[in-house]
Scaffold this motif. Structure first.
Motif, short mmCIF file in Angstrom:
data_model
loop_
_atom_site.label_atom_id
_atom_site.label_comp_id
_atom_site.label_asym_id
_atom_site.label_seq_id
_atom_site.Cartn_x
_atom_site.Cartn_y
_atom_site.Cartn_z
N LEU A 124 0.81 -1.22 0.00
CA LEU A 124 0.00 0.00 0.00
C LEU A 124 0.84 1.27 0.00
O LEU A 124 0.55 2.19 -0.79
CB LEU A 124 -0.95 -0.02 1.19
N MET A 181 2.23 1.62 -3.48
CA MET A 181 1.19 2.00 -4.44
C MET A 181 0.86 3.48 -4.32
O MET A 181 0.65 4.16 -5.34
CB MET A 181 -0.06 1.15 -4.20
N ALA A 182 0.81 3.99 -3.09
CA ALA A 182 0.54 5.41 -2.90
C ALA A 182 1.63 6.27 -3.52
O ALA A 182 1.35 7.32 -4.13
CB ALA A 182 0.41 5.71 -1.41
N GLY A 227 1.54 5.82 -7.68
CA GLY A 227 0.46 6.44 -8.42
C GLY A 227 0.48 7.94 -8.43
O GLY A 227 -0.14 8.57 -9.30
N LEU A 247 0.41 -3.80 -9.42
CA LEU A 247 -0.41 -2.97 -8.54
C LEU A 247 0.13 -1.55 -8.45
O LEU A 247 -0.65 -0.58 -8.43
CB LEU A 247 -0.47 -3.60 -7.15
N CYS A 248 1.45 -1.42 -8.39
CA CYS A 248 2.03 -0.07 -8.33
C CYS A 248 1.78 0.69 -9.62
O CYS A 248 1.48 1.90 -9.60
CB CYS A 248 3.53 -0.16 -8.05
N SER A 277 -1.91 1.86 -9.77
CA SER A 277 -2.43 2.66 -8.66
C SER A 277 -2.86 4.05 -9.08
O SER A 277 -3.61 4.72 -8.35
CB SER A 277 -1.37 2.76 -7.55
N THR A 278 -2.42 4.51 -10.26
CA THR A 278 -2.89 5.81 -10.74
C THR A 278 -4.41 5.80 -10.92
O THR A 278 -5.07 6.83 -10.72
CB THR A 278 -2.21 6.15 -12.08
N LEU A 323 -6.51 4.46 -8.98
CA LEU A 323 -7.11 4.76 -7.67
C LEU A 323 -7.07 6.26 -7.39
O LEU A 323 -8.01 6.81 -6.79
CB LEU A 323 -6.37 3.99 -6.58
N TYR A 324 -6.00 6.92 -7.80
CA TYR A 324 -5.93 8.37 -7.63
C TYR A 324 -7.02 9.06 -8.46
O TYR A 324 -7.64 10.04 -8.01
CB TYR A 324 -4.56 8.89 -8.05
N PHE A 365 -6.67 1.21 -14.35
CA PHE A 365 -5.83 0.41 -13.46
C PHE A 365 -5.23 -0.76 -14.21
O PHE A 365 -4.02 -1.04 -14.10
CB PHE A 365 -6.67 -0.08 -12.28
N GLY A 392 -1.32 -0.83 -15.01
CA GLY A 392 -0.69 -1.95 -14.32
C GLY A 392 0.09 -2.82 -15.27
O GLY A 392 1.19 -3.30 -14.96
#
Length: 599
Positions: A457, A460-461, A464, A530-531, A534-535, A537-538, A574, A578
């Motif tokens: 996590l 990923m933060a 992204g 996942l990394c 992660s954009t 998710l943003y 994603f 990804g």
């Protein structure tokens, strides 16, 4: 397919796919558009269609024009719509006004209307919510409000006075044989008393004025705000910042390669150092585990296949926009192109997923094909069913009729699905082997305890944020065009931003993968995916900011539509990013471990 070809050193097929996609969608646009026929002689009938009505604050909440008690022509003719127009929420029907080419009218009565108290109440509700109507005259949009409220000196809504416009003046611009523009000015108000019947007379007049604006530039006034110097400077500022960010990231990776990685590779490549290999720490000790296949490899392959498919589709749509295929208020062309492009490139996902699945020594390829086909379309289909049921219950034009649903289903059944299966069979036939410079051991190496900031996590933060910073400025324009009244036509800038997002995603994924391997954590496969994704998710987080800060949308229906479809869009983003993050990391890891001697 594209990334599989990229990893194997060939881009020819990718170019072929893009060319075929552009040809197909260009043909589709020519079929739907009759721009070449917009020539008229004096007295010719120019098509005028009434489209929708809806509240100004909720642009996506629209109803059929004749859902309100307006004057109707006799006979009322419904225009045959393309699939893109239906998806766009258009419901075009013949309008009650007669606007023949170059024929002026001083005063024409449309109809005499006796409104019942139920119809009066319906119009009052519409006026209270700032309803406006939309029409199309020779494919040119025009709008007008239904009426207004007198609130001066009134304390409660029951005391408000409602007025409706009963007269429209149409000012039409022409140049030679072409209609160039149209404006509608509403006037002559009539009061709508509570709980009373009302007799109304609706009328209109027509004025024609000559202009020197050419037919090719008649749509420029709808996109002029996009090209204002202030707006262009904002995008230039964002592109400049993204350029510097990409340059800094690239320099960091170059320093990493020159100062650390290249030195380690040179050291480990010398045979005299092999006796001390067991004493080394860091990424070198993972050579027997770094290419160990990930868990849930069928799902992983399906995600890579779907992400590659969406990447090809995104590049195709951007190429079409850059070439000028899409025009403002060219009804449904963009959405039709999305459907056609997604369908004819479905073989990409099948080929990429199954071929990669076989490289990972998977055996149940049919299950992998089914998973690939459902990974993105499954959530999208369920979301559509739920939202379409809501739209149908409320009478929205966003509700697709049965004919459109059947057409989309047949396209999926007889075009997208067969191509998906053909691509899967081709991927199964081409027996590519996974290119791993190091062999994996029988037993997995234990991963040492890591600090919290090396977890999935936190990474990923971090991963992204930088790609999101490249797209942040253009996001408002995109959202305002999809969920508002703004017209987006800056496809050149969008192409540049898209390239920056890809570059940032790839560079950040490579850097984080190296840091993960340096910490002796060999489970980088899913982490890089996942990394990279992660954009998305943003962007979904930005949806909340836009909804509450910039939009006037409110209510259960608007909330469901906005967040439902945006969740599906962010899911696609994603998967796409990804896939880019994983492919960049895979190339980097292969190069890194290919330069050392692994026993």
């Amino acid at each position: 397919m594209a990334f599989s070809f990229l990893l194997h050193g060939s881009l020819e097929r990718l170019v072929e796919i893009l060319v075929v996609t552009i040809i197909f969608t260009s043909i589709a646009r020519q079929v739907m558009s009759d721009a070449s026929k917009h020539r008229y002689q004096k007295g010719d009938l120019v098509p005028l269609y009434a489209n929708t009505v809806g509240p100004f604050g909720n642009p996506s909440e629209t109803y059929a024009y004749y859902s309100l008690p307006f004057c109707q022509p006799d006979p009322l003719i419904q225009k045959k719509l393309s699939i893109g127009e239906v998806l766009n929420g258009d419901r075009l029907a013949s309008a009650p006004y007669k606007l023949d080419f170059l024929k002026e009218s001083d005063l024409q009565v449309v109809c005499m209307k006796n409104l019942t108290w139920e119809e009066v109440s319906l119009l009052q509700t519409a006026i209270a919510q700032d309803y406006y109507w939309e029409m199309y005259y020779d494919d040119l949009p025009l709008w007008g409000f239904i009426g207004y409220i007198h609130r001066e000196g009134k304390e409660t809504p029951e005391e408000y006075r409602y007025s409706i416009y009963t007269h429209s003046q149409f000012e039409i611009l022409y140049n030679g044989e072409h209609v160039i523009g149209i404006n509608a000015v509403s006037s002559h108000v009539a009061g709508l008393a509570n709980d009373n019947e009302v007799d109304l007379k609706f009328s209109y007049d027509v004025v024609w004025r000559e202009t020197n604006i050419t037919f090719e530039k008649r749509m420029d006034k709808y996109i002029i705000s996009e090209h204002l110097p202030y707006n262009i400077r904002i995008h230039q500022f964002g592109i400049t910042n993204s350029s510097w960010t990409v340059l800094i990231l690239f320099c960091c990776l170059v320093v990493l390669y020159v100062r650390v990685l290249k030195r380690d590779i040179y050291k480990y490549a010398n045979e005299e150092e092999s006796a001390n290999d067991q004493e080394e720490t860091g990424w070198k000790v993972l050579h027997a585990d770094v290419f160990r296949f990930p868990k849930y490899k069928s799902l992983f392959s399906a995600a890579i296949g779907s992400g590659t498919h969406l990447f090809i589709m995104a590049m195709s749509i951007l190429a079409l926009g850059f070439l000028g295929i899409f025009h403002p208020y060219d009804r449904g062309v963009l959405k039709t192109s999305l459907i056609i492009t997604y369908a004819i490139t479905s073989g990409v996902s099948g080929f990429t997923a199954v071929s990669f699945y076989h490289q990972l020594e998977g055996t149940d390829w049919m299950r992998n094909v089914f998973l690939t086909g459902c990974l993105f379309c499954g959530p999208l289909f369920l979301t559509f069913c739920f939202l379409n049921a809501i739209a149908t219950a409320y009478g929205f034009t966003a509700a697709l009729p049965a004919g459109a649903i059947v057409m989309i289903f047949l396209m999926w059944m007889f075009l997208a699905s067969p191509l998906l299966l053909v691509g899967a069979i081709l991927g199964k036939t081409i027996n590519w082997q996974f290119q791993a410079p190091c062999q994996s051991s029988n037993y997995s190496r234990e991963i040492p305890g890591l600090r919290w900031y090396r977890g999935a996590l936190p990474q990923m933060a971090l991963a992204g944020f930088l790609p999101f910073s490249a797209i942040y400025i253009v996001l408002y324009d995109i959202f305002a065009s999809v969920w508002g009244y703004r017209v987006f036509n800056l496809y050149g800038i969008l192409c540049i931003v898209f390239v920056f997002v890809i570059m940032k995603t790839a560079l950040v994924s490579v850097g984080l993968t190296y840091l993960q391997l340096a910490a002796e954590d060999h489970q980088w496969w899913w982490r890089s995916f996942l990394c990279g994704g992660s954009t998305g998710l943003y962007v979904f987080g930005y949806c909340f900011y836009y909804y509450f800060q910039w939009s006037d949308m409110r209510g259960l229906v608007q909330t469901s539509f906005f967040f439902g479809y945006m969740a599906c869009s962010c899911c696609g983003l994603f998967l796409m990013l990804g896939t880019i993050g994983f492919c960049a990391s895979l190339l980097f890891v292969r190069y890194m471990y290919g330069g050392i001697k692994c026993e």
